[in-house]
Design an enzyme around this catalytic site. Sequence first.
Site, PDB file in Angstrom:
ATOM      1  N   ALA A   1      47.272  35.180  41.070  1.00 48.62           N
ATOM      2  CA  ALA A   1      47.508  34.163  41.895  1.00 48.62           C
ATOM      3  C   ALA A   1      48.648  33.452  41.340  1.00 48.62           C
ATOM      4  O   ALA A   1      49.527  32.969  41.989  1.00 48.62           O
ATOM      5  CB  ALA A   1      46.109  33.389  42.173  1.00 48.62           C
TER       6      ALA A   1
ATOM      7  N   GLY B   1      44.272  40.393  36.099  1.00 45.75           N
ATOM      8  CA  GLY B   1      43.099  39.502  36.343  1.00 45.75           C
ATOM      9  C   GLY B   1      43.283  38.633  37.607  1.00 45.75           C
ATOM     10  O   GLY B   1      44.208  38.434  38.249  1.00 45.75           O
ATOM     11  N   CYS B   2      42.373  38.287  38.069  1.00 43.32           N
ATOM     12  CA  CYS B   2      42.281  37.148  39.342  1.00 43.32           C
ATOM     13  C   CYS B   2      43.185  35.980  39.185  1.00 43.32           C
ATOM     14  O   CYS B   2      44.156  35.660  39.944  1.00 43.32           O
ATOM     15  CB  CYS B   2      40.908  36.914  39.867  1.00 43.32           C
ATOM     16  SG  CYS B   2      39.714  36.171  38.561  1.00 43.32           S
ATOM     17  N   TYR B   3      42.816  35.224  38.294  1.00 44.43           N
ATOM     18  CA  TYR B   3      43.888  33.900  37.876  1.00 44.43           C
ATOM     19  C   TYR B   3      45.145  34.365  37.686  1.00 44.43           C
ATOM     20  O   TYR B   3      45.950  33.756  38.303  1.00 44.43           O
ATOM     21  CB  TYR B   3      42.941  33.223  36.681  1.00 44.43           C
ATOM     22  CG  TYR B   3      41.925  32.531  37.033  1.00 44.43           C
ATOM     23  CD1 TYR B   3      41.929  31.200  37.495  1.00 44.43           C
ATOM     24  CD2 TYR B   3      40.751  32.512  36.037  1.00 44.43           C
ATOM     25  CE1 TYR B   3      40.956  30.203  37.710  1.00 44.43           C
ATOM     26  CE2 TYR B   3      39.689  31.656  36.158  1.00 44.43           C
ATOM     27  CZ  TYR B   3      39.883  30.349  36.960  1.00 44.43           C
ATOM     28  OH  TYR B   3      38.715  29.621  37.123  1.00 44.43           O
ATOM     29  N   ALA B   4      45.286  35.451  37.199  1.00 45.75           N
ATOM     30  CA  ALA B   4      46.850  35.732  36.594  1.00 45.75           C
ATOM     31  C   ALA B   4      47.428  36.513  37.967  1.00 45.75           C
ATOM     32  O   ALA B   4      48.679  35.920  38.042  1.00 45.75           O
ATOM     33  CB  ALA B   4      46.444  36.918  35.644  1.00 45.75           C
TER      34      ALA B   4
END
Length: 907
Positions: free
Chosen positions: A726, A721-724
Amino acid sequence: MQSVTRKAARQLARQARIASRAQSTTAVATQRQTRTANTASTPSGRRSFATARYSDDGSARSAVINVLNNIASKREVQQYLAQFTSVSSQQFAVIKVGGAIMTDYLDVLCASLRNLNQMGLFPVIIHGAGPQLNKLLEDAGVEPQYKEGIRITDGKTLGIARKLFLEENLKLVEALESWGVRARPITSGVLMADYKDKDTYQFVGEVNKVYGASIKASIADGYIPVLTCMAESEDGQVLNVNADKAAAELARELVPLKIVYLSEKGGIHDKETGKLIEAINLDEEYDEYMKKPWVIHGTRSKIRDIKTLLDDLPRSSSVAIIHPETLERELFTHSGAGTLIRRGTKLHQASSLPEFQNMDRLKQTLVRDREGLDAAAVVDRYLQSLKNRPLRAYYDDNMEALAIVLPPTETSANSSLAHLATLTMTRSAWLSNIADNVFQNLKRDFPKLAWTVKQDDENLTWFVEKADGSIARKGEVLFWYGIESPEEVRELMSEFVQHGRQMFGDINLESQLHRAAAAAERIRARAASLAGMRGGQQAQQQARAFSTSARPSRPSAIGAQAQAQRRGYATTNPNPPLGIKNREKDYPSKVAVIGARGYTGQALIDMLNRHPNMDLCHVSSRELAGKKLKGYDKKEIIYEVLTPDDIRRMAEKKEIDCWVMALPNGLSKPYIDAIDESGHKEALVVDLSADYRFDPTWTYGLPELVQRHKIASATRISNPGCYATAAQLGIAPLVPHLAPEPASPTVFGVSGYSGAGTKPSPKNDVNNLTNNLIAYSLTDHIHEREISSQLGTQVAFVPHVAVWFAGIHHTISLPLAHSITSRDVRQLYQDRYDKEKLVKVSGESPQVKLIAGKHGVEIGGFAVHSSGKRAVVNVTIDNLLKGAATQCLQNMNLALGYGEYEGIPVD
């Protein structure tokens, strides 16, 4: 073809110094004119700072860096500048300026300090005035009195000294200001002292306390602090203190990376040979120097005091004794200038492979310098070739540095030329000068040595400094030292020219062994022939040859690119990665994207359009069925509706090499089941949803944290995931240093509204988001579980959405198990991501507005709480690119056998 001897190299270096000096001389003249004009234009006779100050903009910084590039490679300058700017300003350098420097080299000093200041660096200056004081005392009829080399300071002497130091301080400050450098005089309130021995030395003190508040305030206000070597007792009495010792106490308080003693002698010289001592590694050489007959009195005291100082500072700190003309060279080049004194790194030695106590560590060290995904296999072959060979290896405890030398064999009677087969250094090893430490050992143990380097190697200037001569041909440079006979040099050069590509190319190790051995025999034969013509013992002494090196091509025995750990993976991959041999197919690879309507699908299609080896064949979207796909120029593609049955039939016919599932969470399973049921098990599937991120039979595709060979051999890849992505990149380097649970990292994340998808909702309603910030899923968000699962430690994650379109900003708070400085935290991140092309580490906090449209991650901030037990790190990422589509293409490239960054714009 180029041939460079030591003499020629010195001439080139001399020309560079002359050019640099000419620039400085011109600048000096300009500054003098400016000073005259400014003095005349102000009523008080004092210069107008506003009219003389250099502009502190990007052009000034670029001009300074261009000057520095005359004395060092661009890579060296950038490496050291990044290191210096990674710490708080007062931790850059303490520079002690002797009185003779103030008299004879003031303009040179100011020019150097201006260059540093224009790059955002603020050294702390402390100066003396010994020669000036001697002259004033002589003029006043006062005969200087000394005891054990220490000036006895009576009341009259103290009065003269105090007045002189204030004048010299003002002189230096005004000189700096005339060069456009904001400087602040600090003449009291910093150094506190006790009487050394009042009855003997009278008003002489020993510093016992440093108050750094005024120094830090000066730097915070944008001024370089300039201190005198006068201290105060508890009752306010001014005391004369030794400038070197005062500088040492300042360093203990400020903990700088560099402590610089400027000296007109330019360093410490060996009084037996008359030569400058370039470096002293105290851990290995201190006792040896203390036994030397010429290390007495002041020299002995200086080395002893420096050791005592460095023992109190981090190992990264060092002391340099240099001439002011070489200040930039010392700070921004690997070779440095003057005498560099550091605690150093104690090196271990091995004369055979069995002597390595940790073979796994040795293999890991060699693998890090290898680019291809077949690194482990190549390393095993290399080590097998060394199994029964004599060698000499040098390495530190952590194997940040490793050198393997192949000495001449017993059969090579006519040769004493050793060959440096492997030299691998991490970035921190270069910056902490372990490379110099290694080479000191090489020169001590091998009087004659040859090695080769790629002509575009970023550390080429360092190798030039270490060599007596070199020859360049077709991208390779052969270096040597210790060879003096013209016949030997010609023979070495001839063999390199004739057989360089065979001996020095990046070829199969086993074949290379045979070719190198054959080439060595040719050299020996020619050397023997030359020996016969010269006759007798002289010929035997002068005949030289290559050793039969397992890797004569460069200082690394493995790898397609020397020093690969600092350059990252190649953009092309001529050798297929491990695990994909069963996936043979015609190229380019045929790709289908299921769910291409969303933002991520569009971003991926844009990159596939640029990819030379990807052929997009199908895009599926129920909402856009029948419409032409935009943004793909290779051919016309019409959106279609593909059912699981359609996909099963296509998979059975092996029409598609890679399936990309760009569907919302919970919708991928029927399509993936259809592919599994088709029997086309070698087809690659990359799922962008969260559906398989916790499935142990799938490979988690975060290349910067997951071993790339696992991704390369996978057929089922779950895209993070994107949040994950970063958050994991922002936490991973500090995981070994985290405080135990229940303490845990906290991630405060804010995303642009594109992260909410294309389906209308309050989280992507611009009107609702304007002047607003929306928090959601405050606990138990699926990314919280994903981050915690992958890192192996519990992480709290709180997401928000803001009004911008693309981009995520994380502020991550990390509880620490032990105290760490902000400099050490940043160094951990720089070392961890040094070779990652899509991860940028900087001292400043990254801005989310600058990450939109970029394919990488930016990490910065690196603040540490005053307790030393909590670090804060900032991370930004474009949620549609590295947070989704770019990462997907990385995974596709690795698994399909292409260069990892093919089709990805890499800055």
